[in-house]
Design an enzyme around this catalytic site. Structure first.
Site, mmCIF file in Angstrom:
data_model
loop_
_atom_site.group_PDB
_atom_site.id
_atom_site.type_symbol
_atom_site.label_atom_id
_atom_site.label_comp_id
_atom_site.label_asym_id
_atom_site.label_seq_id
_atom_site.Cartn_x
_atom_site.Cartn_y
_atom_site.Cartn_z
ATOM 1 N N ASP A 444 0.826 -1.213 0.000
ATOM 2 C CA ASP A 444 0.000 0.000 0.000
ATOM 3 C C ASP A 444 0.860 1.263 0.000
ATOM 4 O OD1 ASP A 444 -2.339 1.506 0.114
ATOM 5 O OD2 ASP A 444 -3.191 0.333 1.752
ATOM 6 N N ASP A 512 -10.926 1.857 -3.056
ATOM 7 C CA ASP A 512 -11.459 1.576 -1.719
ATOM 8 C C ASP A 512 -12.985 1.610 -1.726
ATOM 9 O OD1 ASP A 512 -9.190 1.048 -0.286
ATOM 10 O OD2 ASP A 512 -8.901 3.097 0.449
#
Ligand code: GLA
Length: 689
Positions: A444, A512
């Site tokens: 990430d 997301d």
């Protein structure tokens, strides 16, 4: 092998359906001749002798016609190359030599100590272009060194397609008329960014299935820029490369070199759909590692637990996931250091002893015992100030002397251009991957660069470029040392998706935003350039917990996520037995259609625009349609879906209904998917009989 004219001044690259030709003038100008359908060398030579327009003195005939416009001389268009030395600015090059081999062509020019090599490589109908700059003279400052400039043919009425967005709303397609001047997209954030995918497409009259489309995509995971210019005589050029500004990319001392990232270009006459299929085939063949292997169904714990995790709770989730047919179980954030919230622990890549007293191995073994692979989340390029790493090395972050260190999500960016930082990350991650049987890493990157300074380094600082190079080097080295480990590129969802990172990761976290309706538009945009084989999509809880509280059926959520690499991300401990049983059926259906979704040709049958939408995947004699209905109005019947990519003379049997359909009928009249009401979804599998 490129075709080359006898005088060695005209070169033609040829793909299965396309051709690309360039020509060198007696004045050392490299002119673009052709990009479009296949032509012969004789055609290219005929183009080469066409006179340039007589434009002086207020316009330059070179503008809009050069392959790699440099700064200086009779040029007023945007330069791809802008350099300066102590003495002067700009470039006046002379051609030195060319080399041609297999599918590649290299042309070398020189201006004093600076050699500029332009690279071309034809991969099917995709032309890969990049440049290298080798300096053996006095120091040169690269103010701007783009990868390539693409030149479009003279046409009226160009339209520009782009993918724009922001966090939780990435990859949304917009199409608009191009007008005079420049349209510039990019990122000045240090990573690819949620705001634009580094891709544009241009057409004049294409539809989904017909017409010419030109596309360009950049393979770079740092700041970047693509400028689409419509010049005063309406000619269009697209210039792109690393870095956003023109104010300094790197300094090259004597003996130093810079290689730009690849800027890939594609011409297709199959409409937007044909262009997308060609891009997908190119990425599966040449970019994505092991693209012939299908991606497993994964479970990710993030939405279920956020930071509140424990080994026992992960074991419970893993049991339910395995029972559902999940093949890869990924523990997200919160397993390491003092990471009980986003305020602490980033940088300390050892398991939290309260949460995982025996380290990660016992959980990994448990997951393997359940028949699944085991994955973890990391964010190696970042550090929380509240971490052992930052306390030990406060100078390891990007910062400027005497200025604030701006925290986003309570974190700072490590300066990966530093050797000691890169070495530390390699040692920690290598040790981590050796400490437990880990099969998968979700990598990430959760904030942009802000104070990108390096006190010991003079400007322009190589930190921007070297951060990306270090990321690539780390990924390459880890993949080499741990060949069984797969990697996912994530950046707060889809903030780092580009051909560069995709060449060293196995899939990407698309967004997301896991709302299954919003996802249809995000996936529609994503599919313009990237294949379903890398597009991770999770089924999460209803009402949606992350964004909008939308209520939707498990059917709608599954069929939405089955259009990519299926994952499950809900809190399975709260799912009822009925829901778990239904989920098991969907996972099993996905495994049946997975080869088509991940390796087949994608046809977008209808875009998501409020009513019905559908995609179709075709592989050999099998096809599957995924269809969704956002809302039915006025009780009107939902239109039949006209299928694509089938044999009109064959018959196809529908698995769901048992009906036999004639190919010509499916192609010209379509099939009804049986959708009604709001947020409905359907899957139709058809097999040639
Ligand atoms: C980012 C990712 C999420 C999740 C969180 C964890 O936002 O996109 O999927 O991993 O970080 O902090």
């Amino acid at each position: 092998m490129p075709d080359i004219s006898e005088d060695g001044r005209t070169w033609l690259l040829t793909g299965p359906t396309s051709g690309y030709a360039i020509h060198l003038t007696d004045d050392h100008e490299l002119l673009h001749l052709h990009w479009g359908p296949r032509i012969t060398l004789a055609d290219a030579e005929a183009l080469a002798v066409r006179p340039l327009p007589d434009y002086w003195p207020f316009e330059s005939p070179l503008d809009g016609r050069e392959e790699y416009p440099v700064e200086g001389g009779p040029r007023f268009a945007r330069p791809a190359l802008s350099v300066r030395t102590q003495e002067r600015r700009g470039t006046e090059w002379r051609f030195e030599a060319y080399e041609a081999e297999d599918d590649a062509l290299r042309l070398r020019f020189r201006d004093g100590g600076l050699a500029v090599t332009l690279h071309y490589r034809m991969r099917d109908d995709v032309v890969e272009r990049w440049a290298t700059l080798d300096n053996d003279g006095p120091e040169v400052e690269l103010l701007r060194a783009d990868s390539a400039t693409w030149t479009l043919p003279d046409r009226d009425g160009w339209r520009l397609s782009q993918l724009h967005g922001r966090w939780a709303a990435e990859s949304r397609l917009v199409r608009s008329d191009l007008t005079y001047g420049e349209k510039v997209i990019g990122s000045r954030r240090g990573h690819t960014g949620h705001q634009h995918l580094p891709w544009v497409a241009l057409d004049t009259d294409a539809t989904e299935e017909r017409g010419e489309v030109y596309g360009c995509a950049l393979g770079w995971s740092g700041s970047w820029r693509i400028a689409v210019a419509q010049l005063p005589d309406a000619r269009v050029q697209i210039t792109g490369g690393a870095g956003y500004d023109d104010s300094g990319l790197l300094r090259l001392a004597a003996g130093e070199s810079f290689t730009t990232p690849v800027f890939a270009g594609l011409w297709s006459d199959g409409g937007y759909g044909g262009a997308s299929r060609a891009w997908h085939a190119y990425q599966r063949m040449y970019v994505i590692p092991d693209a012939g292997e299908d991606r497993p169904v994964l479970f990710n714990s993030w939405e279920a637990t956020e930071f509140d995790i424990s080994e026992e709770q992960q074991r419970a989730l893993a049991r339910r996931a395995a029972d559902m047919g999940v093949e890869l179980f990924v523990v997200d954030d919160g397993w390491f250091g003092a990471r009980t919230s986003d305020r602490a622990g980033l940088g300390d890549w050892t398991p939290n002893p309260d949460r995982f007293p025996g380290g990660l191995k016992p959980l990994a073994d448990h997951v393997h015992g359940l028949g699944m692979r085991f994955g973890i989340w990391v964010e190696p390029e970042m550090v929380n100030p509240d971490s052992d790493l930052y306390r030990a090395h406060p100078d390891w972050v990007q910062h400027q002397t005497g200025r604030k260190r701006v925290e986003f999500r309570n974190q700072l960016v490590l300066n990966l251009a530093r050797d000691d930082v890169r070495d530390y990350l390699w040692e920690r991650l290598d040790a981590l991957l050796s400490s437990a049987p880990i099969d998968y890493v979700k990598w990430d990157f959760n904030r942009c660069f802000t104070d990108a300074g390096w006190p010991e380094e003079a400007y322009p600082q190589r930190l921007w470029v070297d951060h990306v190079r270090s990321l690539y080097a780390l990924l390459d080295r880890l993949r080499g040392a741990h060949p069984g480990v797969d990697f996912e590129s994530c950046s707060g969802g889809g903030g780092r998706i580009d051909l560069g990172v995709m060449s060293r990761t196995d899939q990407v976290w698309t967004s997301d935003n896991t709302d299954p309706l919003d996802r249809l538009a995000i996936q529609h945009g994503f599919s313009q350039i990237h294949p379903a084989r890398v597009m991770a999509a999770w089924v999460t809880d209803s009402p949606n917990t992350q964004l909008n509280g939308r209520v939707s059926t498990l059917r709608f959520r599954f069929v939405s996520a089955m259009a990519g690499v299926l994952g499950v991300g809900g809190d399975l401990t709260k799912w009822t037995d009925d829901e778990l049983a239904e989920a098991r059926k969907w996972v099993s259906l996905y495994k049946e259609i997975r080869p088509l979704v991940q390796r087949g040709d994608l046809y977008r049958l209808r875009p998501p625009q409020g009513g019905p939408s559908a995609v179709q995947y075709v592989l050999g004699g099998e096809t599957v349609v995924l269809a969704w209905l956002e809302a039915q109005h006025y009780g009107e019947p939902v239109p039949a879906l006209r299928l694509r990519g089938l044999d009109p003379t064959a018959s196809y049997e529908c698995r769901e209904t048992g009906e036999v359909h004639r190919g010509a009928v499916l192609l010209h009249h379509g099939v009804r998917a049986g959708l009604s009401g709001d947020l409905d979804a359907a899957v139709l599998q058809l097999r040639r009989i």
